[in-house]
Every structure is written in C-alpha cells, then in structure tokens.
Scaffold this motif. Sequence first.
Motif, PDB file in Angstrom:
ATOM      1  N   GLY A  20       0.849  -1.076   0.162  1.00 59.52           N
ATOM      2  CA  GLY A  20      -0.129   0.063  -0.149  1.00 59.52           C
ATOM      3  C   GLY A  20       0.947   1.117   0.034  1.00 59.52           C
ATOM      4  N   ALA A  25       6.079   5.836   0.779  1.00 53.64           N
ATOM      5  CA  ALA A  25       6.265   7.079   1.471  1.00 53.64           C
ATOM      6  C   ALA A  25       7.706   7.613   1.406  1.00 53.64           C
ATOM      7  N   PHE A  63      -6.683  16.294  -9.888  1.00 55.21           N
ATOM      8  CA  PHE A  63      -6.015  15.504  -8.783  1.00 55.21           C
ATOM      9  C   PHE A  63      -5.083  14.451  -9.458  1.00 55.21           C
ATOM     10  N   TYR A  64      -5.624  13.719 -10.503  1.00 56.96           N
ATOM     11  CA  TYR A  64      -4.755  12.787 -10.980  1.00 56.96           C
ATOM     12  C   TYR A  64      -3.596  13.311 -11.869  1.00 56.96           C
ATOM     13  N   GLN A 103      -1.550  -1.992  -4.208  1.00 58.41           N
ATOM     14  CA  GLN A 103      -2.804  -1.127  -4.247  1.00 58.41           C
ATOM     15  C   GLN A 103      -2.409   0.340  -5.018  1.00 58.41           C
ATOM     16  N   ASN A 104      -1.088   0.488  -5.161  1.00 59.95           N
ATOM     17  CA  ASN A 104      -0.542   1.807  -5.616  1.00 59.95           C
ATOM     18  C   ASN A 104      -0.823   2.011  -6.879  1.00 59.95           C
ATOM     19  N   HIS A 121      -5.503  -1.417  -7.952  1.00 59.85           N
ATOM     20  CA  HIS A 121      -6.526  -0.080  -8.060  1.00 59.85           C
ATOM     21  C   HIS A 121      -6.012   0.790  -9.359  1.00 59.85           C
ATOM     22  N   VAL A 163      -9.147   2.550 -10.140  1.00 65.69           N
ATOM     23  CA  VAL A 163     -10.319   2.062  -9.378  1.00 65.69           C
ATOM     24  C   VAL A 163     -10.863   3.018  -8.383  1.00 65.69           C
ATOM     25  N   GLY A 166     -16.493   2.109  -5.066  1.00 66.10           N
ATOM     26  CA  GLY A 166     -17.600   1.708  -5.735  1.00 66.10           C
ATOM     27  C   GLY A 166     -17.367   0.603  -7.048  1.00 66.10           C
ATOM     28  N   SER A 191      -3.108   0.586   5.410  1.00 67.10           N
ATOM     29  CA  SER A 191      -3.584   0.889   6.706  1.00 67.10           C
ATOM     30  C   SER A 191      -4.868  -0.129   7.194  1.00 67.10           C
ATOM     31  N   GLY A 192      -5.238  -1.036   6.073  1.00 71.15           N
ATOM     32  CA  GLY A 192      -6.258  -1.956   6.391  1.00 71.15           C
ATOM     33  C   GLY A 192      -7.743  -1.253   6.310  1.00 71.15           C
ATOM     34  N   TYR A 195     -11.387  -2.065   1.412  1.00 71.94           N
ATOM     35  CA  TYR A 195     -11.599  -3.354   0.825  1.00 71.94           C
ATOM     36  C   TYR A 195     -11.896  -3.536  -0.703  1.00 71.94           C
ATOM     37  N   GLU A 217       2.866   1.348  11.968  1.00 68.15           N
ATOM     38  CA  GLU A 217       2.078   1.400  13.069  1.00 68.15           C
ATOM     39  C   GLU A 217       1.003   0.283  12.722  1.00 68.15           C
ATOM     40  N   PRO A 232       9.791   1.293   9.252  1.00 70.72           N
ATOM     41  CA  PRO A 232       9.712   1.799   7.889  1.00 70.72           C
ATOM     42  C   PRO A 232      10.027   0.795   6.912  1.00 70.72           C
ATOM     43  N   ALA A 233       9.295   0.760   5.851  1.00 68.68           N
ATOM     44  CA  ALA A 233       9.366  -0.495   5.072  1.00 68.68           C
ATOM     45  C   ALA A 233      10.791  -0.295   4.252  1.00 68.68           C
TER      46      ALA A 233
HETATM   47  C1  BJW Z   1       4.338   3.097   6.306  1.00 66.57           C
HETATM   48  C2  BJW Z   1       5.315   4.082   6.258  1.00 66.57           C
HETATM   49  C3  BJW Z   1       6.624   3.517   5.863  1.00 66.57           C
HETATM   50  C4  BJW Z   1       3.535   5.195   6.249  1.00 66.57           C
HETATM   51  N1  BJW Z   1       6.860   2.349   5.910  1.00 66.57           N
HETATM   52  N2  BJW Z   1       4.331   1.866   6.474  1.00 66.57           N
HETATM   53  C5  BJW Z   1     -18.208  -0.779   4.194  1.00 66.57           C
HETATM   54  C6  BJW Z   1     -17.421  -1.668   4.770  1.00 66.57           C
HETATM   55  C7  BJW Z   1     -16.699  -2.544   3.985  1.00 66.57           C
HETATM   56  C8  BJW Z   1     -16.474  -2.254   2.600  1.00 66.57           C
HETATM   57  C9  BJW Z   1     -17.002  -1.138   2.131  1.00 66.57           C
HETATM   58  C10 BJW Z   1     -17.967  -0.166   3.130  1.00 66.57           C
HETATM   59  N3  BJW Z   1     -18.392   0.763   2.336  1.00 66.57           N
HETATM   60  C11 BJW Z   1     -17.840   0.642   1.032  1.00 66.57           C
HETATM   61  C12 BJW Z   1     -17.021  -0.461   1.017  1.00 66.57           C
HETATM   62  C13 BJW Z   1     -16.182  -0.787  -0.146  1.00 66.57           C
HETATM   63  C14 BJW Z   1     -14.915   0.355  -0.236  1.00 66.57           C
HETATM   64  C15 BJW Z   1     -14.249   0.531   0.765  1.00 66.57           C
HETATM   65  O1  BJW Z   1     -13.484  -0.318   1.330  1.00 66.57           O
HETATM   66  N4  BJW Z   1     -14.549   1.355   1.354  1.00 66.57           N
HETATM   67  C16 BJW Z   1     -13.794   1.903   2.643  1.00 66.57           C
HETATM   68  C17 BJW Z   1     -13.478   3.325   2.934  1.00 66.57           C
HETATM   69  C18 BJW Z   1     -14.718   1.195   4.021  1.00 66.57           C
HETATM   70  N5  BJW Z   1     -14.266  -0.400  -1.493  1.00 66.57           N
HETATM   71  C19 BJW Z   1     -14.589  -0.175  -2.686  1.00 66.57           C
HETATM   72  O2  BJW Z   1     -15.385   0.398  -3.260  1.00 66.57           O
HETATM   73  C20 BJW Z   1     -13.554  -1.015  -3.807  1.00 66.57           C
HETATM   74  N6  BJW Z   1     -14.191  -1.835  -4.543  1.00 66.57           N
HETATM   75  C21 BJW Z   1     -15.212  -2.859  -4.064  1.00 66.57           C
HETATM   76  O3  BJW Z   1     -15.275  -2.952  -3.067  1.00 66.57           O
HETATM   77  O4  BJW Z   1     -15.767  -3.210  -5.156  1.00 66.57           O
HETATM   78  C22 BJW Z   1     -16.828  -4.378  -4.853  1.00 66.57           C
HETATM   79  C23 BJW Z   1     -16.244  -5.703  -4.550  1.00 66.57           C
HETATM   80  C24 BJW Z   1     -16.898  -6.750  -3.891  1.00 66.57           C
HETATM   81  C25 BJW Z   1     -16.299  -8.054  -3.583  1.00 66.57           C
HETATM   82  C26 BJW Z   1     -14.881  -8.240  -4.109  1.00 66.57           C
HETATM   83  C27 BJW Z   1     -14.390  -7.158  -4.603  1.00 66.57           C
HETATM   84  C28 BJW Z   1     -14.885  -5.941  -5.022  1.00 66.57           C
HETATM   85  C29 BJW Z   1     -12.779  -0.125  -4.492  1.00 66.57           C
HETATM   86  C30 BJW Z   1     -11.671   0.507  -3.745  1.00 66.57           C
HETATM   87  C31 BJW Z   1     -10.751   1.533  -4.696  1.00 66.57           C
HETATM   88  C32 BJW Z   1      -9.828   2.247  -3.568  1.00 66.57           C
HETATM   89  N7  BJW Z   1      -9.445   3.400  -4.280  1.00 66.57           N
HETATM   90  C33 BJW Z   1      -8.268   4.301  -3.946  1.00 66.57           C
HETATM   91  C34 BJW Z   1      -8.373   5.474  -4.609  1.00 66.57           C
HETATM   92  C35 BJW Z   1      -7.904   5.349  -6.173  1.00 66.57           C
HETATM   93  C36 BJW Z   1      -6.603   5.083  -6.085  1.00 66.57           C
HETATM   94  C37 BJW Z   1      -5.841   6.375  -6.010  1.00 66.57           C
HETATM   95  O5  BJW Z   1      -6.462   7.548  -6.445  1.00 66.57           O
HETATM   96  O6  BJW Z   1      -4.489   6.370  -5.528  1.00 66.57           O
HETATM   97  O7  BJW Z   1      -7.186   3.387  -3.689  1.00 66.57           O
HETATM   98  S1  BJW Z   1      -8.739   4.708  -1.986  1.00 66.57           S
HETATM   99  C38 BJW Z   1      -7.105   4.549  -1.456  1.00 66.57           C
HETATM  100  O8  BJW Z   1      -6.930   3.902  -0.422  1.00 66.57           O
HETATM  101  C39 BJW Z   1      -6.218   4.134  -2.655  1.00 66.57           C
HETATM  102  C40 BJW Z   1      -5.374   3.232  -2.013  1.00 66.57           C
HETATM  103  O9  BJW Z   1      -4.947   2.239  -2.771  1.00 66.57           O
HETATM  104  C41 BJW Z   1      -6.209   2.681  -0.920  1.00 66.57           C
HETATM  105  C42 BJW Z   1      -5.442   1.919   0.312  1.00 66.57           C
HETATM  106  O10 BJW Z   1      -4.883   2.810   0.991  1.00 66.57           O
HETATM  107  P1  BJW Z   1      -3.396   2.512   1.701  1.00 66.57           P
HETATM  108  O11 BJW Z   1      -2.724   2.123   0.824  1.00 66.57           O
HETATM  109  O12 BJW Z   1      -3.716   1.622   2.812  1.00 66.57           O
HETATM  110  O13 BJW Z   1      -2.673   3.546   2.226  1.00 66.57           O
HETATM  111  P2  BJW Z   1      -3.314   4.849   3.515  1.00 66.57           P
HETATM  112  O14 BJW Z   1      -3.032   6.041   3.563  1.00 66.57           O
HETATM  113  O15 BJW Z   1      -4.547   4.408   4.123  1.00 66.57           O
HETATM  114  O16 BJW Z   1      -2.277   3.936   4.801  1.00 66.57           O
HETATM  115  C43 BJW Z   1      -0.882   4.180   4.611  1.00 66.57           C
HETATM  116  C44 BJW Z   1      -0.144   3.006   5.563  1.00 66.57           C
HETATM  117  O17 BJW Z   1       1.169   3.263   5.186  1.00 66.57           O
HETATM  118  C45 BJW Z   1      -0.658   3.499   7.155  1.00 66.57           C
HETATM  119  O18 BJW Z   1      -0.610   2.326   7.548  1.00 66.57           O
HETATM  120  C46 BJW Z   1       0.902   3.913   7.728  1.00 66.57           C
HETATM  121  O19 BJW Z   1       1.055   3.600   9.082  1.00 66.57           O
HETATM  122  C47 BJW Z   1       1.816   3.246   6.626  1.00 66.57           C
HETATM  123  N8  BJW Z   1       3.189   3.765   6.231  1.00 66.57           N
HETATM  124  N9  BJW Z   1       4.642   5.410   5.983  1.00 66.57           N
HETATM  125  C48 BJW Z   1       5.663   1.494   6.214  1.00 66.57           C
HETATM  126  N10 BJW Z   1       7.574   4.283   5.732  1.00 66.57           N
END
Ligand code: BJW
Length: 247
Positions: A20, A25, A63-64, A103-104, A121, A163, A166, A191-192, A195, A217, A232-233
């Motif tokens: 992720g 970072a 943004f993109y 996911q990146n 994604h 992606v 939704g 960050s988990g 989904y 964390e 750190p990774a």
């Molecule tokens: C370090 C560090 C260092 C820092 N060393 N670590 C309610 C419940 C459950 C699910 C849902 C719900 N309501 C809606 C949903 C579904 C929804 C969802 O999950 N929403 C949540 C907000 C609740 N998901 C979707 O809509 C997805 N599609 C879907 O579910 O389709 C249906 C399906 C059904 C069945 C099977 C399959 C599918 C689509 C999700 C699309 C996500 N898109 C994004 C943005 C687009 C891409 C972009 O612009 O970049 O993707 S959102 C954003 O979050 C991005 C990322 O890829 C994603 C994850 O973020 P990530 O990578 O975890 O980053 P951070 O910032 O959150 O965390 C960074 C971490 O790094 C932290 O933990 C730090 O500690 C750590 N860190 N420095 C090591 N040096």
Amino acid sequence: MPAEDSLKLLSPQKIVVLTGAGISAESGVKTFRDNDGLWEHHRIEDVATPEAFARDPELVQHFYNLRRAQLNDVAPNSAHHALAAFEQHFLQKTDNEFLLVTQNVDNLHDRAGSKNLLHMHGELALSRCINSGQIHQQKQPITPESRCTCCHINHNTLRPHIVWFGEMPLHMDTIYQALEQCDLFISIGTSGHVYPAAGFVEIARAAGAYTLEINLEPSQVNRLFHQHIQGPAGTEVPKILKTWQTI
Ligand code: BJW
C-alpha cells in the motif's frame, strides 16, 4: 527470538505480497492517511469516486494530473528494489510462486523491476476511453481536449485508469486464486481501511498461510496477522526478505 530468526523457520514456496501507500512514502509519495485523508480540503472519497468524476471532471482530472506528473520526481526506494531482487532469486527454484499485488497507482514497483505484479487499483500511467473501454499509455495531463486514439473524440472521453470507490478492483480472480494457495502472505504499508484488500489476510489465513504485516504502526486489521513488524518499509523489507534469500 528476533523477528528474522523466527521467520527463518518458514520455508515458503508460494508467496503473496500486498503493498500500500506506505511502501512509497520513503520515495516521497504521500499516503492517503497523511493529511487525514484530505487533498486540498477535499475528502479522498470526494475525488476518487465515479460520482465525483461525473459532478466535477476537471477537479478529478486535476487531482490525477498532479499525481501523474509527480511520478517524474520520485524513484523506487530500497523496499521496492528488495522485493524485485527477492522475486528474481525466489523464482529460480522450480515450483516456487510469487505474486506482488499493489494497491498503489504509482509505477515504482514496475521501475524497480518487479515482474509478477498486479495493480489492483489501476495505474496513473494509463488512461481509459469511456466509450470503447480501451486502455492507453498516458504521459501527459488529461484535459477536456485530450483526444483518445481509439475513437478520436476529443471531449471528456478519457478518464484515469484508476479504480474508484464503488468500482470493482482489477485482476480479482487471479489474486483470490493466489491467496487461496499461498503459504506466506506479507502485507506492507497499508492501513487496512479499504476493502477488498483489507480482507486478503483472512483469505490467506484460512488457506493456512503464515501472515506477516510490516508497517510503521499497527493497521486496522493488525490482529488478524500472525506477526507484526513495526518500522519503515525501506529498512524492514530488505531485512526480512534477506532471511529467505540466503536459504
Ligand atoms: C508506512 C510508512 C513507511 C506510512 N513504512 N509503512 C463498508 C465496509 C466495507 C467495505 C465498504 C464499505 N463501504 C464501502 C465499501 C467498499 C469500499 C471500501 O473499502 N470503503 C472503505 C472506505 C470502507 N471499497 C471499494 O469500493 C472497492 N471496490 C469494491 O469493494 O468493489 C466491490 C467488490 C466486492 C467484492 C469483491 C471485490 C470487490 C474499491 C476501492 C478503491 C480504492 N481506491 C483508492 C483511490 C484510488 C487510487 C488512487 O487514487 O490512488 O485507492 S482509495 C485509496 O485507499 C487508494 C489506496 O490504494 C487505498 C488503500 O490505501 P493504503 O495504501 O492502505 O494507504 P493509507 O494511506 O490508508 O495507509 C498508509 C499506511 O502506510 C499506513 O498504515 C501507515 O502507517 C503506513 N506507512 N509510511 C511502512 N515508511
């Protein structure tokens, strides 16, 4: 027992790694939870949805476009390089399998040389035609005048190949198949919160895999992992992967 010593006891043959934003970072790419998930006062959910694109395409393209342009100013770090080198070494042994799921949307794993890599994604370096669904390389900013090379229409036909919330993530069949067969699952810098990626650990565990989280964390799903390595990774990933590179 230090983390590396206990991990040495494993001899994995089928590995799935999930990365992720945290892995990039240290390359200077901002994570989503930095700034409390805000981008210039917009919630991420407000710029990363199909509804946001329909409402305000210029804002979403901006943004993109900014993030795509930033790819020129960043480079893979030691964690990206360690994963690529490890994959090459690990796959020398017949029957070993390795899949890196990111996911990146940056291209840092690609540039480090990772081969068995899936961008679940999407990718900043690609765009998609809204009419034909065709995917194109995208180096320049997307503007309303950008002309897609498939249907040659030049008004708002291209969208980022990303992606949004939704929408269905990419390559899910291949990813689930690998998770259901893996014996080691490593999650790095995510960050988990989002989904289905946040649920991968449960699938891997149900398949009998050893599960390891590397993060600055504990993540939202930290309790589901067998082991958590905090740090750190860029430091921890090369250190941990070395434990299996010497075998
Ligand atoms: C370090 C560090 C260092 C820092 N060393 N670590 C309610 C419940 C459950 C699910 C849902 C719900 N309501 C809606 C949903 C579904 C929804 C969802 O999950 N929403 C949540 C907000 C609740 N998901 C979707 O809509 C997805 N599609 C879907 O579910 O389709 C249906 C399906 C059904 C069945 C099977 C399959 C599918 C689509 C999700 C699309 C996500 N898109 C994004 C943005 C687009 C891409 C972009 O612009 O970049 O993707 S959102 C954003 O979050 C991005 C990322 O890829 C994603 C994850 O973020 P990530 O990578 O975890 O980053 P951070 O910032 O959150 O965390 C960074 C971490 O790094 C932290 O933990 C730090 O500690 C750590 N860190 N420095 C090591 N040096």
